[in-house]
Design an enzyme around this catalytic site. Structure first.
Site, PDB file in Angstrom:
ATOM      1  N   CYS A 125       0.840  -1.204   0.000  1.00 40.65           N
ATOM      2  CA  CYS A 125       0.000   0.000   0.000  1.00 40.65           C
ATOM      3  C   CYS A 125       0.872   1.250   0.000  1.00 40.65           C
ATOM      4  O   CYS A 125       0.628   2.188  -0.763  1.00 40.65           O
ATOM      5  CB  CYS A 125      -0.915  -0.017   1.222  1.00 40.65           C
ATOM      6  SG  CYS A 125      -2.157   1.296   1.209  1.00 40.65           S
ATOM      7  N   CYS A 126       1.904   1.263   0.836  1.00 39.62           N
ATOM      8  CA  CYS A 126       2.816   2.404   0.874  1.00 39.62           C
ATOM      9  C   CYS A 126       3.523   2.597  -0.459  1.00 39.62           C
ATOM     10  O   CYS A 126       3.738   3.732  -0.904  1.00 39.62           O
ATOM     11  CB  CYS A 126       3.853   2.212   1.977  1.00 39.62           C
ATOM     12  SG  CYS A 126       3.250   2.473   3.664  1.00 39.62           S
ATOM     13  N   CYS A 208      -0.859   8.521   7.222  1.00 41.24           N
ATOM     14  CA  CYS A 208      -2.218   8.203   6.794  1.00 41.24           C
ATOM     15  C   CYS A 208      -3.066   7.831   8.013  1.00 41.24           C
ATOM     16  O   CYS A 208      -2.575   7.196   8.954  1.00 41.24           O
ATOM     17  CB  CYS A 208      -2.201   7.041   5.804  1.00 41.24           C
ATOM     18  SG  CYS A 208      -1.335   7.421   4.266  1.00 41.24           S
ATOM     19  N   CYS A 211      -3.213   4.176   9.420  1.00 36.39           N
ATOM     20  CA  CYS A 211      -1.937   3.612   9.867  1.00 36.39           C
ATOM     21  C   CYS A 211      -1.235   4.470  10.917  1.00 36.39           C
ATOM     22  O   CYS A 211      -0.042   4.310  11.171  1.00 36.39           O
ATOM     23  CB  CYS A 211      -1.011   3.408   8.675  1.00 36.39           C
ATOM     24  SG  CYS A 211      -1.685   2.320   7.405  1.00 36.39           S
ATOM     25  N   CYS A 234       7.777   4.016   5.604  1.00 36.21           N
ATOM     26  CA  CYS A 234       6.900   3.752   4.458  1.00 36.21           C
ATOM     27  C   CYS A 234       7.683   3.268   3.250  1.00 36.21           C
ATOM     28  O   CYS A 234       7.106   2.723   2.316  1.00 36.21           O
ATOM     29  CB  CYS A 234       6.096   5.000   4.110  1.00 36.21           C
ATOM     30  SG  CYS A 234       7.121   6.397   3.596  1.00 36.21           S
TER      31      CYS A 234
END
Length: 244
Positions: A125-126, A208, A211, A234
């Site tokens: 995702c990062c 985010c 997270c 990240c």
């Protein structure tokens, strides 16, 4: 001290390596002045709009009022972060602030990888929402600026003012390496700068929303990032985070 422009391929060591700053900004202004004198309009500040980011925004605005600033807009930041960006745009109207979004919308990412990818594969995702977009921004860019501080974590304790960034094949300039958390807040308060109110609610490091969690141990600035995973970065500040 006259220092020539340094390219990624020619980098050997930090030109400020043996310099111990004694000024009130602990070297930040001198390093920033060198960076903008050297790279002119080509250098980009990648800003997360945390407390360190606000300090750098203010320092940069005094040296390069129309500097390029990029924020990696993942689409899942706190509303307070977006509100702060609007405030900063009003305070520094000449800064060229870009909100860089990933190629995939959240809906497209969910369709391709499953919903809430940050819960199952946070590294991926990062990469999709932060690392890849910064790759696109920094493609062909000779240098960029980051707000990293040595105090923040063990993985950052050895950073220099000027670093060879193998991740993005660029030069990474970190003007705040000697600043403490107290220094950051002293500067913000002395200069009456806007900041994210979440900092006062137990969020020293803000990323985010899904997270980022509250931190009860203020000795670990990044303890609230990716809680439950063996992950504190990240991927922007590691040597490689490429995903297949």
């Amino acid at each position: 001290m006259s220092i020539p422009l340094i390219s990624y391929k020619e980098f050997e060591e930090d030109p400020f390596k043996d310099w111990i700053p004694s000024d009130e900004t602990k070297g930040a202004v001198k390093v920033l002045q060198w960076a903008y004198d050297s790279y002119k309009d080509s250098i980009i500040y990648a800003c997360s709009f945390g407390a360190e980011g606000i300090v750098l925004i203010d320092l940069i605005s005094k040296i390069k009022p129309n500097a390029q600033v990029v924020f990696l807009d993942t689409g899942v930041h706190f509303k307070e972060t977006y509100e702060l960006i609007d405030t900063v745009k009003e305070k520094y109207p000449d800064l060229q602030i870009q909100l860089k979004q990933p190629a995939l919308t959240l809906k497209e990412q969910s369709q391709q990888y499953g919903p809430e990818l940050w819960k199952s594969q946070p590294d991926l995702c990062c990469y999709i929402r932060k690392v890849k977009p910064l790759e696109e921004v920094l493609h062909g860019v000779p240098a960029w600026i980051s707000g990293l501080r040595r105090e923040q974590s063990l993985s950052r304790k050895d950073i220099d003012f000027v670093n060879k960034d193998d991740r993005f094949q660029s030069i990474k300039v970190c003007p705040l390496i000697y600043w403490t958390w107290e220094d950051v807040w002293a500067y913000i308060r002395q200069n009456h700068l806007p900041y994210n109110p979440l900092h006062e609610k137990g969020y020293p490091s803000i990323g985010c929303e899904p997270c980022t969690s509250l931190v009860t141990d203020d000795r670990d600035f990044r303890a609230g990032r990716w809680a439950g995973f063996h992950k504190t970065e990240c991927g922007l500040h590691t040597s490689d985070n490429r995903q297949n």
